[in-house]
Structures are given as structure tokens and as C-alpha cells.
Design an enzyme around this catalytic site. Structure first.
Site, PDB file in Angstrom:
ATOM      1  N   SER A  96     -18.545 -41.796   2.700  1.00  0.00           N
ATOM      2  CA  SER A  96     -19.486 -42.023   3.600  1.00  0.00           C
ATOM      3  C   SER A  96     -19.242 -43.290   4.208  1.00  0.00           C
ATOM      4  O   SER A  96     -18.698 -44.241   3.745  1.00  0.00           O
ATOM      5  CB  SER A  96     -20.973 -42.228   2.789  1.00  0.00           C
ATOM      6  OG  SER A  96     -22.056 -42.514   3.565  1.00  0.00           O
ATOM      7  N   ASN A 106     -26.596 -47.962   4.810  1.00  0.00           N
ATOM      8  CA  ASN A 106     -27.392 -48.053   3.933  1.00  0.00           C
ATOM      9  C   ASN A 106     -27.275 -47.144   2.665  1.00  0.00           C
ATOM     10  O   ASN A 106     -27.777 -47.900   1.363  1.00  0.00           O
ATOM     11  CB  ASN A 106     -28.680 -47.507   4.748  1.00  0.00           C
ATOM     12  CG  ASN A 106     -29.268 -48.058   5.963  1.00  0.00           C
ATOM     13  OD1 ASN A 106     -29.526 -49.376   5.579  1.00  0.00           O
ATOM     14  ND2 ASN A 106     -29.461 -47.446   6.959  1.00  0.00           N
ATOM     15  N   ASP A 126     -24.970 -35.384  -0.786  1.00  0.00           N
ATOM     16  CA  ASP A 126     -25.789 -34.804   0.474  1.00  0.00           C
ATOM     17  C   ASP A 126     -27.253 -34.674  -0.099  1.00  0.00           C
ATOM     18  O   ASP A 126     -27.505 -34.713  -1.227  1.00  0.00           O
ATOM     19  CB  ASP A 126     -25.251 -33.321   0.720  1.00  0.00           C
ATOM     20  CG  ASP A 126     -26.014 -32.944   2.260  1.00  0.00           C
ATOM     21  OD1 ASP A 126     -25.848 -33.822   3.108  1.00  0.00           O
ATOM     22  OD2 ASP A 126     -26.206 -31.971   2.219  1.00  0.00           O
ATOM     23  N   THR A 127     -28.191 -35.142   0.950  1.00  0.00           N
ATOM     24  CA  THR A 127     -29.522 -35.163   0.432  1.00  0.00           C
ATOM     25  C   THR A 127     -30.385 -34.370   1.438  1.00  0.00           C
ATOM     26  O   THR A 127     -29.994 -34.532   2.855  1.00  0.00           O
ATOM     27  CB  THR A 127     -29.946 -36.680   0.441  1.00  0.00           C
ATOM     28  OG1 THR A 127     -29.231 -37.469  -0.635  1.00  0.00           O
ATOM     29  CG2 THR A 127     -31.386 -36.801   0.322  1.00  0.00           C
ATOM     30  N   GLY A 160     -33.956 -42.969   6.979  1.00  0.00           N
ATOM     31  CA  GLY A 160     -34.127 -41.656   6.977  1.00  0.00           C
ATOM     32  C   GLY A 160     -35.722 -41.341   7.017  1.00  0.00           C
ATOM     33  O   GLY A 160     -36.237 -41.891   7.755  1.00  0.00           O
ATOM     34  N   TYR A 161     -36.244 -40.260   6.062  1.00  0.00           N
ATOM     35  CA  TYR A 161     -37.403 -39.932   5.992  1.00  0.00           C
ATOM     36  C   TYR A 161     -38.463 -41.042   4.969  1.00  0.00           C
ATOM     37  O   TYR A 161     -39.396 -40.519   4.877  1.00  0.00           O
ATOM     38  CB  TYR A 161     -37.596 -38.513   5.443  1.00  0.00           C
ATOM     39  CG  TYR A 161     -37.099 -37.420   6.226  1.00  0.00           C
ATOM     40  CD1 TYR A 161     -37.766 -36.681   7.321  1.00  0.00           C
ATOM     41  CD2 TYR A 161     -35.786 -37.033   6.215  1.00  0.00           C
ATOM     42  CE1 TYR A 161     -37.389 -35.805   8.161  1.00  0.00           C
ATOM     43  CE2 TYR A 161     -35.299 -36.019   7.014  1.00  0.00           C
ATOM     44  CZ  TYR A 161     -35.974 -35.430   8.081  1.00  0.00           C
ATOM     45  OH  TYR A 161     -35.555 -34.363   8.843  1.00  0.00           O
TER      46      TYR A 161
END
Length: 192
Positions: A7, A11, A68-69, A149-150
Site C-alpha cells: 500500500s 493513513n 482490501d476493504t 474513506g467512509y
């Protein structure tokens, strides 16, 4: 021990390094000279984690792990899921992605969702997968400025705050990535 984390998301790297014991140092893709964008063309979260880990092992020769998310919203049939990073388009804007989810849920009462992280570890010629899930709900609006992200629209069950309002320490204990990383740490400490 040094392991490559496939990655360049600063973050994510910070979040995972803060969970790992001091005996495990992670190198980013940048640290190993991998500047190309690794294709994420699988149609599952597991598949993308495997693609990234295999890419680094095959092209750079390192033991590594990749994750992966996806955010899976129940009433949206699991969307955005594997497409979470680019849900609102290839520009990969977190704000646009969150706005699209909020818009899709604007007339829905069921706001249940879960974050799912899969970590694929390639080590000593073998591959092992670890899965972490955090269940919660999508809020009515964005709140908080931590995380990424979310996080500003996801409130884990049992908490009044979104992931973007919680401290990194608490988030790491209860989050999808934290749970998958704990499984990874348990595995690594047993094999070293």
C-alpha cells in the site's frame, strides 16, 4: 522482522503500524521502489487483496501482505463492496463516495452496514487470508474529521460516535482492519 505492506495509503500504513508490535516493521510500496498502481481487477474483496500481495511477491520478491476493504450496505445489496474506493467514479473522492451512499439511503430506514477487510499474507512460499468485520450503521450525515474513506458516515454498533470521531486506539480495537490485523499478528508471532 520486516514485511512489505502492499500500500501507499499513508493513513492505512499509519493505522496498521500503530497496531503491530515494535518487532514488526512495515515497508510501503514506495519503500521498495514500487511506484506503479497495482491493478485491483478482482470482483471480490478477497480477490483484490490476493492480487496485490501476489503482484509484490512476483515482481519484487518480498514476503508481504496486502489488504482490501469494502463497505457493505445491507439494503443496497452489499454495495459499494469491492467498488468502495471508486463508488462515485474513478476520481476516488471520499466525499463523493459518501455522498452517493447517503443519497442512496435518503429514503431508507434500514441503514445497517458492515466494513469488511481481508488481508492476504504471502510468506515463505505460502498464502494465508485473515478477515475482519465491523458491524454498524450509516449515519444521516458526515461527522468527525479523523480516519479516512467512509469513516465519517459509519457508526459501529455500541458507540455514539462514527469511526471519524473515535480515537485511533479505540478504532483499532473494534475496526475491521484492526480485527484482521490482530489475526495477522497472532499468526506472525506463532511462526517466528
Amino acid at each position: 522482522m520486516q514485511l512489505v505492506f502492499a500500500s501507499n495509503n499513508k493513513n492505512k500504513i499509519l493505522e496498521i503500524q500503530s497496531i503491530l508490535p515494535e518487532t514488526i516493521k512495515i515497508l510501503s510500496l514506495e519503500d521498495i521502489g514500487c511506484r506503479e498502481e497495482i491493478p485491483e481487477t478482482a470482483d471480490t474483496i478477497e480477490g483484490n487483496a490476493i492480487l496485490k500481495a501476489n503482484y509484490v511477491t512476483r515482481n519484487y520478491g518480498y514476503d508481504c501482505f496486502a489488504d482490501d476493504t469494502g463497505l457493505e450496505v445491507a439494503i443496497l445489496n452489499g454495495e459499494p463492496g469491492v467498488y468502495s474506493a471508486r463508488y462515485a467514479g474513478e476520481q476516488r473522492s471520499s466525499d463523493d463516495n459518501m455522498n452517493k451512499v447517503l443519497e442512496a439511503l435518503s429514503d431508507k430506514n434500514n441503514r445497517n452496514a458492515q466494513f469488511k477487510t481481508v488481508i492476504a499474507l504471502n510468506m515463505n512460499g505460502k498464502q494465508v487470508l485473515f478477515t475482519g468485520i465491523a458491524e454498524g450503521e450509516i449515519t444521516l450525515e458526515k461527522t468527525g474529521n479523523k480516519g479516512f474513506g467512509y469513516d465519517p458516515i459509519f457508526r459501529p454498533f455500541g458507540y455514539k460516535e462514527t469511526f471519524a470521531e473515535l480515537s485511533l486506539e479505540i478504532k483499532n480495537e473494534i475496526s475491521h482492519r484492526g480485527k484482521a490485523t490482530q489475526q495477522l499478528i497472532t499468526f506472525l508471532t506463532k511462526t517466528t
